[in-house]
Write an enzyme that holds these catalytic residues in place. Structure first.
Site, PDB file in Angstrom:
ATOM      1  N   CYS A   1      71.784  16.953  28.926  1.00  0.00           N
ATOM      2  CA  CYS A   1      72.703  15.034  29.425  1.00  0.00           C
ATOM      3  C   CYS A   1      72.410  14.513  30.676  1.00  0.00           C
ATOM      4  O   CYS A   1      72.615  14.737  31.775  1.00  0.00           O
ATOM      5  CB  CYS A   1      74.070  15.711  29.238  1.00  0.00           C
ATOM      6  SG  CYS A   1      75.084  14.331  30.019  1.00  0.00           S
TER       7      CYS A   1
ATOM      8  N   CYS B   1      74.785  13.068  32.990  1.00  0.00           N
ATOM      9  CA  CYS B   1      75.245  14.676  33.541  1.00  0.00           C
ATOM     10  C   CYS B   1      74.423  14.285  35.007  1.00  0.00           C
ATOM     11  O   CYS B   1      74.816  14.785  36.182  1.00  0.00           O
ATOM     12  CB  CYS B   1      75.653  15.821  33.036  1.00  0.00           C
ATOM     13  SG  CYS B   1      76.831  15.417  31.587  1.00  0.00           S
ATOM     14  N   ASP B   2      72.984  15.277  34.479  1.00  0.00           N
ATOM     15  CA  ASP B   2      72.416  15.735  35.405  1.00  0.00           C
ATOM     16  C   ASP B   2      71.021  14.589  36.091  1.00  0.00           C
ATOM     17  O   ASP B   2      70.275  15.279  36.550  1.00  0.00           O
ATOM     18  CB  ASP B   2      71.639  16.708  34.800  1.00  0.00           C
ATOM     19  CG  ASP B   2      72.836  17.585  34.096  1.00  0.00           C
ATOM     20  OD1 ASP B   2      73.261  17.932  35.030  1.00  0.00           O
ATOM     21  OD2 ASP B   2      72.930  18.801  33.400  1.00  0.00           O
TER      22      ASP B   2
END
Ligand code: NDP
Length: 320
Positions: A136, A139-140
């Site tokens: 993701c 997300c990261d």
């Protein structure tokens, strides 16, 4: 074998499931939640979450989900650690059976079983999940400012992840197993125009290489499928974008699914084609795949289920 009856049965324990539980419990609906095998869902694989509102400092996915579970339990959600393996939505009350051979009767159902990212499933991959390997970018990606990253895959997700990652990373190398991408042309045009993006065609990942203690990815070994030649690419992070699989196999003959297997819901709602059955989070929407959106969707499902249960034709005793 035990039998349970409830007004609302929630299937799944990711952000959508727990939030549905929290909202349903606070509405006095005494929900029952069957957690599934991967308690907490796919977000538990994320080491650092900085974009879930309400936390001043990063929190691990595991801790976030433990908090949600404790909050749900404190509010009265009864959580059962088991997996639903069969459902019958053709009659009311609805009936679900579990791996432990328990039977659950419910007046309404909220499905929050999520979608699982596909992994390459090569032996070294597990070691670096969350330590250099992610599924993701939203997300990261933030953690790779000024770093060199790779994206595995050749579809729309891979193209979008790569474009997104150029906001942070110094370079993004797309690794694709074929000689052309599957991504739509407009995305391919954007990739071609971006000087931070390189594409390596005809390559598969042979091995993830890094240090063990603490685990940290450092490089990937690639094989050219045409020449069989291998090379080692030094890399700080790898984003695997080879698709997602909605966890809907048990609903296949019960609910309308779209061509990719996601549960169809009426636009702007969590209502499925069966009255009284609601679907929340990634299982009904592959578009955003974010915990906060799944949580919002879980809240919607609980509110819609509550309204549905208030209607005269829906009031009944969930026993047969
Ligand atoms: P896709 O199935 O479209 O693409 C997956 C990619 O991963 C393919 O290029 C495939 O290679 C590759 N792949 C699959 N398995 C492996 C493996 N084991 N090793 C290496 N590579 C592998 O998935 P997406 O997530 O990209 O998209 C899913 C759906 O969502 C699609 O319908 C897509 O169009 C849609 N979507 C739309 C978006 C948009 O419109 N903006 C954004 C994101 C997704 P190969 O090509 O060789 O099969």
């Amino acid at each position: 074998m035990s039998e349970y009856s409830s007004k609302i049965l929630i299937i799944g324990s990711g952000p959508a499931g727990y939030t549905a539980g929290i909202y349903a419990a606070r509405s006095g609906l005494e929900p029952l939640l069957v957690s599934g095998l991967e308690t907490g869902g796919q977000i538990t694989l994320s080491e650092n979450i900085e974009n879930f509102p309400g936390f001043v400092h990063a929190i691990s996915g595991f801790e976030l989900m433990n908090n949600m579970r404790a909050q749900a339990e404190n509010l009265g959600v009864k959580i059962i650690n088991d997996r639903i393996v069969e459902v019958d939505f053709k009659h009311r009350p609805f009936v679900c059976s579990s791996e432990n051979h328990d039977v659950f009767y419910a007046d309404s159902i909220i499905i929050a079983t999520g979608a699982s990212a596909k992994w390459l499933n090569i032996p070294s991959e597990k070691l670096y999940r969350g330590f250099g390997i992610s599924v993701c970018a939203t997300c990261d990606g933030f953690f790779y400012r000024g770093k060199d990253v790779a994206v595995i895959g050749g579809g729309n997700s891979a193209a979008e992840e790569a474009l997104y990652l150029t906001r942070f990373a110094r370079s993004v190398t797309i690794i694709h197993r074929r000689d052309q991408l599957r991504a739509e042309q407009h995305l391919q045009n954007q990739l071609a125009l971006n000087p931070q993006i390189k594409i390596k065609y005809n390559c598969t990942v042979e091995e993830f290489i890094g240090q063990d203690n603490p685990p940290q990815l450092k490089a990937i070994k690639l094989k050219n499928v045409r020449t069989d030649k291998t090379e080692v690419l030094n890399i700080d992070g790898v984003f695997i974008a080879i698709g997602h699989q909605p966890n809907t196999s048990i609903f296949q003959n019960q609910l309308e699914l779209d061509k990719n297997g996601y549960i169809k819901t009426k636009p702007g709602t969590t209502q499925t084609n069966i009255n009284g059955v609601f679907a929340a989070g990634d299982v009904q929407s592959p578009e955003f795949r974010q915990a906060v959106i799944a949580a919002g969707s879980g809240a919607m499902a609980a509110m819609e289920a509550g309204r549905w249960l208030n209607q005269p034709f829906a009031t009944h005793n969930a026993t047969r």
